[in-house]
Design an enzyme around this catalytic site. Structure first.
Site, PDB file in Angstrom:
ATOM      1  N   ALA A  12       0.875  -1.170   0.000  1.00 46.71           N
ATOM      2  CA  ALA A  12       0.000   0.000   0.000  1.00 46.71           C
ATOM      3  C   ALA A  12       0.917   1.227   0.000  1.00 46.71           C
ATOM      4  O   ALA A  12       2.143   1.105  -0.058  1.00 46.71           O
ATOM      5  CB  ALA A  12      -0.923  -0.021   1.207  1.00 46.71           C
ATOM      6  N   SER A 129       5.282   7.697  11.712  1.00 47.29           N
ATOM      7  CA  SER A 129       4.399   8.839  11.520  1.00 47.29           C
ATOM      8  C   SER A 129       4.941   9.775  10.452  1.00 47.29           C
ATOM      9  O   SER A 129       6.148   9.970  10.331  1.00 47.29           O
ATOM     10  CB  SER A 129       4.219   9.615  12.829  1.00 47.29           C
ATOM     11  OG  SER A 129       3.412  10.756  12.610  1.00 47.29           O
ATOM     12  N   LYS A 184       3.538   5.897  19.870  1.00 48.74           N
ATOM     13  CA  LYS A 184       2.885   6.305  18.619  1.00 48.74           C
ATOM     14  C   LYS A 184       1.399   6.583  18.859  1.00 48.74           C
ATOM     15  O   LYS A 184       0.827   7.524  18.294  1.00 48.74           O
ATOM     16  CB  LYS A 184       3.056   5.214  17.560  1.00 48.74           C
ATOM     17  CG  LYS A 184       2.290   5.458  16.251  1.00 48.74           C
ATOM     18  CD  LYS A 184       2.698   6.767  15.578  1.00 48.74           C
ATOM     19  CE  LYS A 184       2.280   6.835  14.103  1.00 48.74           C
ATOM     20  NZ  LYS A 184       0.868   6.688  13.839  1.00 48.74           N
ATOM     21  N   HIS A 187       1.151   9.907  20.446  1.00 47.09           N
ATOM     22  CA  HIS A 187       1.394  10.877  19.373  1.00 47.09           C
ATOM     23  C   HIS A 187       0.099  11.141  18.607  1.00 47.09           C
ATOM     24  O   HIS A 187      -0.277  12.291  18.366  1.00 47.09           O
ATOM     25  CB  HIS A 187       2.469  10.334  18.424  1.00 47.09           C
ATOM     26  CG  HIS A 187       2.533  11.002  17.081  1.00 47.09           C
ATOM     27  ND1 HIS A 187       1.606  10.746  16.087  1.00 47.09           N
ATOM     28  CD2 HIS A 187       3.384  11.914  16.567  1.00 47.09           C
ATOM     29  CE1 HIS A 187       1.881  11.485  15.029  1.00 47.09           C
ATOM     30  NE2 HIS A 187       2.961  12.194  15.290  1.00 47.09           N
ATOM     31  N   ASN A 188      -0.615  10.070  18.244  1.00 43.30           N
ATOM     32  CA  ASN A 188      -1.848  10.229  17.481  1.00 43.30           C
ATOM     33  C   ASN A 188      -2.931  10.920  18.306  1.00 43.30           C
ATOM     34  O   ASN A 188      -3.715  11.708  17.776  1.00 43.30           O
ATOM     35  CB  ASN A 188      -2.350   8.869  16.992  1.00 43.30           C
ATOM     36  CG  ASN A 188      -1.545   8.349  15.812  1.00 43.30           C
ATOM     37  OD1 ASN A 188      -0.400   8.736  15.616  1.00 43.30           O
ATOM     38  ND2 ASN A 188      -2.139   7.474  15.034  1.00 43.30           N
ATOM     39  N   GLU A 191      -2.187  14.466  18.295  1.00 45.30           N
ATOM     40  CA  GLU A 191      -2.571  14.932  16.947  1.00 45.30           C
ATOM     41  C   GLU A 191      -4.068  15.253  16.909  1.00 45.30           C
ATOM     42  O   GLU A 191      -4.477  16.298  16.384  1.00 45.30           O
ATOM     43  CB  GLU A 191      -2.222  13.841  15.942  1.00 45.30           C
ATOM     44  CG  GLU A 191      -2.585  14.102  14.505  1.00 45.30           C
ATOM     45  CD  GLU A 191      -2.299  12.865  13.653  1.00 45.30           C
ATOM     46  OE1 GLU A 191      -3.237  12.417  12.960  1.00 45.30           O
ATOM     47  OE2 GLU A 191      -1.163  12.339  13.695  1.00 45.30           O
TER      48      GLU A 191
END
Length: 483
Positions: A12, A129, A184, A187-188, A191
Site C-alpha cells: 500500500a 508517523s 505512537k 502521538h496520534n 494529533e
C-alpha cells in the site's frame, strides 16, 4: 541473486514509499504483497531499475534476505499482522527479526513480542508517523520490542528517518515490548487534540469574527512564524488559501463530519485504564463523534436556540488572544500526553526517554513543531519532571497567556460557539493548580450512599474512615478502590 538488507511485506502507499526511501539511502530491499500483481506493477513502475527485489511467495521473500533477516510488515493492523507472523515464523531462523510498522494497538504488540520471542525470534513494534510524504522522504519512527533487535535495525531505521536541523535522527529506541506503539498512540492522540483546537480557533474566527478564508490564511501565515510554528498550522494555512480550478474555496464544500481510525479513542481508553486526566484528547475524540451525527445536528439547529450574541470588541486584539489561547491549550495537551506516558511506563516497567521522544517528534511526523524542542530541553534539564506545566519555560508561557485564554473562553460561551478542547484545557489547568478540589464532598457522597469510606486531612494517608451519616447505617464499610 543479490540479497536484501531488509524486506517489506505490504505494498500500500506507506509500504511502497518506505521501500523507496530505504533504497534511496543505499539499502537493497525485498518486497512481497499477498496480491502478487501489485509486486509486478511496482517492479515495472516506481521500483524499476532500483535495488529492489520483487518476490512472489513468502518462501522466496525470506530466502532473499541477509541474516539476521529483517522482515517489516506494513499491513493493516489486527488479524492480518497475526496471520503474517504465523506464515513467516516457520521460515525464519533464531535471531531473525519481525518488525510491525503499522498502527497496531500496543497490547497486541506486548502479546506478539512475548510470542515471537518464545519461538526464538526477535520482534519490534514501531510507530511510523508522517503519512505518505514522511514515509518517502523521512518519517518519525518510534521502535520498541525486543531490545536485542535494535542493534540490527538501528542503522536502517535511523538513516531513513527524518533528521532535525542538527542532524539528529527522529528515531531512537523507545522501550520494551509495546512501548513503541504506545508512544505512537499517544502521538496520534495529541494529533487529535492539536487538530481539534485549530478547528475551534478556525470556527471562532469564521463564525465569531466573520473572517474570510483569505484573512484566516494570512493570520495563520503569521502564526507559523512564531511559537505556533508547526506542520498542522502550516497545512491549515494552505487549506484556507486553496481554491479549485473553478475558483471555489474547497474547504467550504467539505461536509462537516469527521472520520477517525481509532487511535485517539485508544489513547483516551488507555488514560482511563491508568487513571490519568487526559481531558483534552478525550474532548477531541468526542468532538469527532458529535460531528458524525450530522442529521441530528441539522434537526436540532431548527429547534434549539443559542444566545445570538455578536463580537463587539477589538478584532485584532482578539485574534492575538486566540493565538495565546491556542498556544496555552497546546501546552496542556502535551502535558497530559506526557503524564499518560509516565503512568504507562510505571504500569508496564518501561524506561522511557521523554526528551528523546520529543526529539523523535521534532521532524517527519504530523505533530512536528518547533515547540517540541522546548519539551526536549525541559526533560534534559529535569529527567524526572512530573508535569510539563511545572517546567519554568512552560509555566511562564501558560501564566502569561492565561488572561487571553480566559477571554477567549468567555467570548465563546457568550456567543454560543463550542470550543470543547480549549475549554477543557483551561479547566484542567485550573484544576491542576488548585490545592483543594471538591472531591471531599464527592467522597462524602460515596460514603453516604455506599459506605465507600474516605481519608482525612488530619490523619495519615492510607487510613480509611466511614461515617454513619443517617444513624441507620451501622459501622460496616465497603472496600476502597482507586483507579
Amino acid at each position: 541473486m543479490s540479497q536484501a538488507d531488509i524486506g517489506v511485506v505490504g505494498l500500500a502507499v506507506m509500504g511502497e514509499n518506505l521501500i523507496l526511501n530505504m533504497e534511496s539511502k543505499g539499502f537493497t530491499v525485498a518486497c512481497f504483497n499477498r496480491t502478487t500483481s501489485k509486486v509486478d506493477n511496482f517492479m515495472i513502475g516506481r521500483a524499476k531499475n532500483k535495488n529492489i527485489i520483487g518476490t512472489h511467495s513468502i518462501q522466496e521473500f525470506v530466502k532473499s534476505l541477509k541474516s539476521p533477516r529483517k522482515v517489516m510488515l506494513m499491513v493493516k493492523a489486527g488479524a492480518a499482522v497475526d496471520a503474517f507472523i504465523e506464515q513467516v515464523l516457520p521460515l525464519l531462523d533464531d535471531g531473525d527479526i519481525i518488525i510491525d510498522g503499522g498502527n497496531s494497538h500496543f497490547p497486541d504488540t506486548i502479546r506478539r513480542t512475548e510470542y515471537v520471542e518464545s519461538k526464538g525470534k526477535l520482534y519490534i513494534g514501531t510507530g511510523v508517523s508522517g503519512g505518505e510524504e514522511g514515509a518517502l522522504l523521512g518519517p518519525s519512527i518510534m521502535p520498541g520490542g525486543s531490545p536485542a533487535a535494535w542493534q540490527y535495525v538501528k542503522p536502517i531505521l535511523q538513516k531513513i528517518a527524518a533528521h532535525t536541523d542538527d542532524g539528529s535522527p527522529c528515531c531512537d529506541w523507545v522501550g520494551e515490548n509495546g512501548a513503541g506503539h504506545f508512544v505512537k498512540m499517544v502521538h496520534n492522540g495529541i494529533e487529535y487534540g492539536d487538530m481539534q483546537m485549530i478547528c475551534e480557533t478556525y470556527q471562532m474566527m469564521k463564525e465569531g469574527l466573520g473572517m474570510t478564508n483569505q484573512e484566516m490564511h494570512e493570520v495563520l501565515t503569521e502564526w507559523n512564524e512564531g511559537e505556533l510554528d508547526s506542520y498542522l498550522i502550516e497545512i491549515t494555512r494552505d487549506i484556507l488559501g486553496y481554491q479549485d480550478e473553478q475558483g471555489n474555496q474547497t474547504l467550504e464544500l467539505i461536509l462537516d463530519t469527521a472520520g477517525q481510525k481509532g487511535t485517539g479513542k485508544w489513547t483516551a481508553i488507555a488514560a482511563l485504564d491508568v487513571g490519568q486526566p487526559l481531558t483534552l484528547i478525550g474532548e477531541a475524540v468526542f468532538a469527532r463523534c458529535l460531528s458524525a451525527i450530522k442529521d441530528e445536528r441539522v434537526e436540532a439547529s431548527r429547534h434549539l436556540l443559542g444566545p445570538g450574541a455578536t463580537f463587539d470588541g477589538d478584532k485584532q486584539s482578539f485574534i492575538n488572544d486566540l493565538r495565546q489561547a491556542l498556544y496555552a491549550s497546546k501546552i496542556v495537551s502535551y502535558a497530559q500526553g506526557y503524564q499518560l506516558m509516565r503512568a504507562a511506563a510505571q504500569e508496564h516497567n518501561w524506561n522511557l526517554n521523554y526528551g528523546g521522544i520529543a526529539l523523535m517528534w521534532r521532524g517527519g511526523c504530523i505533530i512536528r513543531s518547533a515547540f517540541l524542542g522546548k519539551i526536549k530541553e525541559a526533560f534534559d534539564k529535569n529527567p524526572s519532571l512530573v508535569n510539563l506545566l511545572l517546567d519554568p519555560f512552560f509555566k511562564d508561557a501558560v501564566v502569561n497567556a492565561q488572561a487571553a485564554w480566559r477571554r477567549v473562553v468567555v467570548q465563546a460561551v457568550k456567543m454560543g460557539i463550542p470550543i470543547p478542547a480549549i475549554c477543557s484545557a483551561l479547566a484542567f489547568y485550573d484544576g491542576y493548580r488548585h490545592e483543594r478540589l471538591p472531591a471531599n464532598l464527592l467522597q462524602a457522597q460515596r460514603d453516604y450512599f455506599g459506605a465507600h469510606t474516605y481519608e482525612r486531612i488530619d490523619k495519615p494517608r492510607g487510613e480509611f474512615f466511614h461515617t454513619n451519616w443517617t444513624g441507620r447505617g451501622g459501622d460496616t464499610a465497603s472496600s476502597t478502590y482507586t483507579v
